[in-house]
Design a protein around this motif. Structure first.
Motif, PDB file in Angstrom:
ATOM      1  N   UNK A   4       0.844  -1.189   0.000  1.00  0.00           N
ATOM      2  CA  UNK A   4       0.000   0.000   0.000  1.00  0.00           C
ATOM      3  C   UNK A   4       0.879   1.238   0.000  1.00  0.00           C
ATOM      4  N   UNK A   5       0.980   1.899  -1.138  1.00  0.00           N
ATOM      5  CA  UNK A   5       1.735   3.140  -1.232  1.00  0.00           C
ATOM      6  C   UNK A   5       0.910   4.136  -2.028  1.00  0.00           C
ATOM      7  N   UNK A  13       7.305  11.239  -7.685  1.00  0.00           N
ATOM      8  CA  UNK A  13       8.310  12.136  -7.132  1.00  0.00           C
ATOM      9  C   UNK A  13       8.248  12.182  -5.612  1.00  0.00           C
ATOM     10  N   UNK A  14       7.080  11.921  -5.048  1.00  0.00           N
ATOM     11  CA  UNK A  14       6.924  11.832  -3.590  1.00  0.00           C
ATOM     12  C   UNK A  14       5.875  10.768  -3.312  1.00  0.00           C
ATOM     13  N   UNK A  15       6.252   9.800  -2.506  1.00  0.00           N
ATOM     14  CA  UNK A  15       5.366   8.662  -2.252  1.00  0.00           C
ATOM     15  C   UNK A  15       5.276   8.375  -0.761  1.00  0.00           C
ATOM     16  N   UNK A  16       4.034   8.193  -0.264  1.00  0.00           N
ATOM     17  CA  UNK A  16       3.816   7.780   1.124  1.00  0.00           C
ATOM     18  C   UNK A  16       3.627   6.273   1.153  1.00  0.00           C
ATOM     19  N   UNK A  17       4.164   5.637   2.166  1.00  0.00           N
ATOM     20  CA  UNK A  17       4.007   4.191   2.298  1.00  0.00           C
ATOM     21  C   UNK A  17       4.157   3.805   3.761  1.00  0.00           C
ATOM     22  N   UNK A  18       3.672   2.600   4.088  1.00  0.00           N
ATOM     23  CA  UNK A  18       3.813   2.072   5.442  1.00  0.00           C
ATOM     24  C   UNK A  18       4.672   0.817   5.411  1.00  0.00           C
ATOM     25  N   UNK A  19       5.600   0.726   6.361  1.00  0.00           N
ATOM     26  CA  UNK A  19       6.347  -0.510   6.537  1.00  0.00           C
ATOM     27  C   UNK A  19       5.494  -1.509   7.297  1.00  0.00           C
ATOM     28  N   UNK A  20       5.736  -2.771   7.088  1.00  0.00           N
ATOM     29  CA  UNK A  20       4.921  -3.816   7.716  1.00  0.00           C
ATOM     30  C   UNK A  20       4.974  -3.772   9.234  1.00  0.00           C
ATOM     31  N   UNK A  21       6.078  -3.326   9.789  1.00  0.00           N
ATOM     32  CA  UNK A  21       6.228  -3.316  11.247  1.00  0.00           C
ATOM     33  C   UNK A  21       6.068  -1.935  11.866  1.00  0.00           C
ATOM     34  N   UNK A  22       5.464  -0.990  11.121  1.00  0.00           N
ATOM     35  CA  UNK A  22       5.317   0.374  11.632  1.00  0.00           C
ATOM     36  C   UNK A  22       3.909   0.892  11.368  1.00  0.00           C
ATOM     37  N   UNK A  23       3.383   1.623  12.329  1.00  0.00           N
ATOM     38  CA  UNK A  23       2.064   2.220  12.149  1.00  0.00           C
ATOM     39  C   UNK A  23       2.153   3.590  11.470  1.00  0.00           C
ATOM     40  N   UNK A  24       3.346   4.208  11.524  1.00  0.00           N
ATOM     41  CA  UNK A  24       3.504   5.538  10.941  1.00  0.00           C
ATOM     42  C   UNK A  24       3.748   5.471   9.436  1.00  0.00           C
ATOM     43  N   UNK A  25       3.353   6.558   8.776  1.00  0.00           N
ATOM     44  CA  UNK A  25       3.617   6.691   7.356  1.00  0.00           C
ATOM     45  C   UNK A  25       5.090   7.067   7.138  1.00  0.00           C
ATOM     46  N   UNK A  26       5.676   6.567   6.043  1.00  0.00           N
ATOM     47  CA  UNK A  26       7.018   6.941   5.620  1.00  0.00           C
ATOM     48  C   UNK A  26       6.917   7.637   4.269  1.00  0.00           C
ATOM     49  N   UNK A  27       7.909   8.452   3.962  1.00  0.00           N
ATOM     50  CA  UNK A  27       7.898   9.166   2.693  1.00  0.00           C
ATOM     51  C   UNK A  27       9.192   8.867   1.919  1.00  0.00           C
ATOM     52  N   UNK A  40      12.402   8.832   4.738  1.00  0.00           N
ATOM     53  CA  UNK A  40      12.310   9.137   6.165  1.00  0.00           C
ATOM     54  C   UNK A  40      10.899   8.848   6.662  1.00  0.00           C
ATOM     55  N   UNK A  41      10.807   8.550   7.967  1.00  0.00           N
ATOM     56  CA  UNK A  41       9.498   8.406   8.595  1.00  0.00           C
ATOM     57  C   UNK A  41       8.869   9.780   8.769  1.00  0.00           C
ATOM     58  N   UNK A  42       7.567   9.874   8.545  1.00  0.00           N
ATOM     59  CA  UNK A  42       6.885  11.155   8.759  1.00  0.00           C
ATOM     60  C   UNK A  42       6.624  11.396  10.238  1.00  0.00           C
ATOM     61  N   UNK A  43       6.738  10.352  11.046  1.00  0.00           N
ATOM     62  CA  UNK A  43       6.525  10.482  12.486  1.00  0.00           C
ATOM     63  C   UNK A  43       5.064  10.518  12.887  1.00  0.00           C
ATOM     64  N   UNK A  44       4.164  10.184  11.961  1.00  0.00           N
ATOM     65  CA  UNK A  44       2.731  10.219  12.290  1.00  0.00           C
ATOM     66  C   UNK A  44       1.981   9.114  11.541  1.00  0.00           C
ATOM     67  N   UNK A  45       0.862   8.662  12.198  1.00  0.00           N
ATOM     68  CA  UNK A  45      -0.011   7.668  11.565  1.00  0.00           C
ATOM     69  C   UNK A  45      -1.180   8.353  10.868  1.00  0.00           C
ATOM     70  N   UNK A  46      -1.321   9.683  11.080  1.00  0.00           N
ATOM     71  CA  UNK A  46      -2.404  10.444  10.470  1.00  0.00           C
ATOM     72  C   UNK A  46      -2.060  10.740   9.004  1.00  0.00           C
ATOM     73  N   UNK A  47      -2.947  10.331   8.106  1.00  0.00           N
ATOM     74  CA  UNK A  47      -2.654  10.452   6.683  1.00  0.00           C
ATOM     75  C   UNK A  47      -2.529  11.906   6.232  1.00  0.00           C
ATOM     76  N   UNK A  48      -3.413  12.781   6.700  1.00  0.00           N
ATOM     77  CA  UNK A  48      -3.361  14.184   6.282  1.00  0.00           C
ATOM     78  C   UNK A  48      -2.060  14.859   6.742  1.00  0.00           C
ATOM     79  N   UNK A  49      -1.658  14.539   7.998  1.00  0.00           N
ATOM     80  CA  UNK A  49      -0.400  15.104   8.506  1.00  0.00           C
ATOM     81  C   UNK A  49       0.794  14.571   7.706  1.00  0.00           C
TER      82      UNK A  49
END
Length: 407
Positions: A4-5, A13-27, A40-49
């Motif tokens: 899921x990305x 050019x910029x993609x959000x994705x989640x690692x299997x072992x993390x609840x936070x979004x990464x970019x 890098x990790x975005x540091x948040x599980x909130x999609x809008x943030x």
């Protein structure tokens, strides 16, 4: 990366994705000016943030402003990129350029600078197959300057863990062999030097070559080591005096090869004293009218020395030139003109080697030679020979340096 990305911007050019072992979004952000991605990790599980974070970081990572781009990319900047920035600085010299371009970048260029570890540098030194302390010192100096630059510009958080310890590599070092200089070779070196100095490109290079010639003579006539012992010499370390109507003197040696070196004071013959005296007049040309009434040559020389006690005698534009490297270039120049045999191994240290060898052949006391040159008797016995008599101030003043001529 999870299946899921979400592409925040076109063309991935910029993609959000989640690692299997993390609840936070990464970019993951694609660099516009080179291949690769910033992650890098975005540091948040909130999609809008996370979405807002990705847009902001994309703007910063690919900013047209180089300074903004550098700051935000620093965590993923490679050693090659940092080295190229470092070489643009005025503090980077030719030695730094050679080591960075020919060694550091080819061997460690793709390493993320912020993730440098001691084993990386340890492996680098071993891969370079460094066999001498002087070569190791050159590499370590450049590495330390590069690390300080990285620290100052926030490419890395700490460099304390990256300090190279010479003792760890000492087993790899072998003593660099060097030939002594014969009287005929010395005459050739002196006769050809003026033309080579005249080929200098620029005033600074000319000044370096001028002082190199002074240093060469000084080393040959005194046996002092090239490097810290001679090249860090200050005016206050020199004292002129007279002996039987001749200008002679003493040198205080406070720095040397070893950190715990004991300072020593050595006598110098008229040959070495006059070399320093004439060069001093050149360096203090505008002060000469002030010392016209100072008395004899020794008094005038000491008066000039006392005017600028902290001035470094062999510095050029307040910096210490790479004399050993410049001497090597001169020797290569002589060989290219077939004026010196390709088999001849001459380095700046050859001056000291020639001095010690000549003193031994003249029958000087090995203990006195060791004390004069700042060596141990054991070292001289190991690398030279065993001859005996005394090297004291009176003999130095009366005899000076003479080339040994085998019978």
């Amino acid at each position: 990366m999870s299946a899921k990305s979400i592409h925040v911007m076109p063309n991935k050019q910029a993609t959000l994705y989640r690692l299997n072992n993390s609840k936070n979004w990464h970019v993951r952000i694609k660099y516009k000016d080179k291949a690769g991605y910033w992650k890098k990790s975005t540091g948040t599980a909130d999609f809008d943030e996370a979405w807002a974070f990705a847009i902001q970081r994309y703007t910063e990572i690919n900013s047209e402003n180089l300074e903004i781009r550098r700051i935000h990319r620093s965590g993923n900047t490679t050693l090659e990129e940092v080295a190229k920035e470092f070489l643009k600085k005025s503090t980077a010299n030719k030695n730094d350029k050679t080591i960075c371009e020919n060694h550091l970048i080819p061997k460690l260029g793709h390493t993320i600078f912020a993730k440098l570890k001691y084993p990386d540098l340890e492996g680098y030194i071993n891969d370079c197959d460094i066999r001498s302390e002087s070569t190791f010192a050159n590499h370590r100096t450049t590495i330390n300057k590069l690390l300080r630059f990285g620290l100052q510009n926030e490419y890395i958080k700490s460099v304390e863990h990256l300090k190279l310890d010479k003792a760890s590599f000492k087993a790899n070092f072998s003593r660099e062999t060097t030939d002594i200089i014969s009287s005929k070779e010395w005459d050739l070196i002196c006769q050809s030097y003026g033309a080579w100095r005249g080929m200098s490109r620029g005033e600074k290079v000319y000044e370096i070559r001028h002082k190199l010639f002074v240093l060469m003579q000084f080393l040959l006539f005194t046996g002092i080591r090239p490097g810290n012992e001679s090249e860090e010499l200050q005016y206050k370390d020199i004292e002129f005096t007279t002996y039987k109507g001749k200008l002679v003197g003493f040198i205080d040696i406070k720095k040397g090869k070893m950190k715990d070196i004991k300072p020593r004071k050595i006598p110098i013959h008229e040959d070495a004293a006059m070399i320093l005296f004439l060069e001093l007049h050149y360096q203090c040309y505008f002060d000469l009218p002030k010392v016209n009434d100072a008395g004899n040559e020794a008094d005038r020389g000491n008066a000039l020395l006392n005017m600028h006690p902290d001035r470094k005698f062999f510095y050029v534009q307040e910096k210490r030139p790479e004399y050993a490297r410049n001497f090597g270039r001169y020797i290569q120049h002589l060989k290219s003109k077939n004026r010196l045999s390709d088999e001849k191994k001459l380095i700046l240290y050859s001056m000291r080697h020639t001095f010690i060898t000549n003193e031994l052949h003249k029958g000087k006391d090995i203990y006195a030679i060791a004390k004069h040159c700042g060596n141990s008797v054991q070292m001289i016995e190991k690398y030279y020979s065993k001859y005996e008599t005394l090297i004291n101030a009176k003999e130095v003043f009366e005899e000076g340096f003479r080339f040994y001529h085998p019978g």
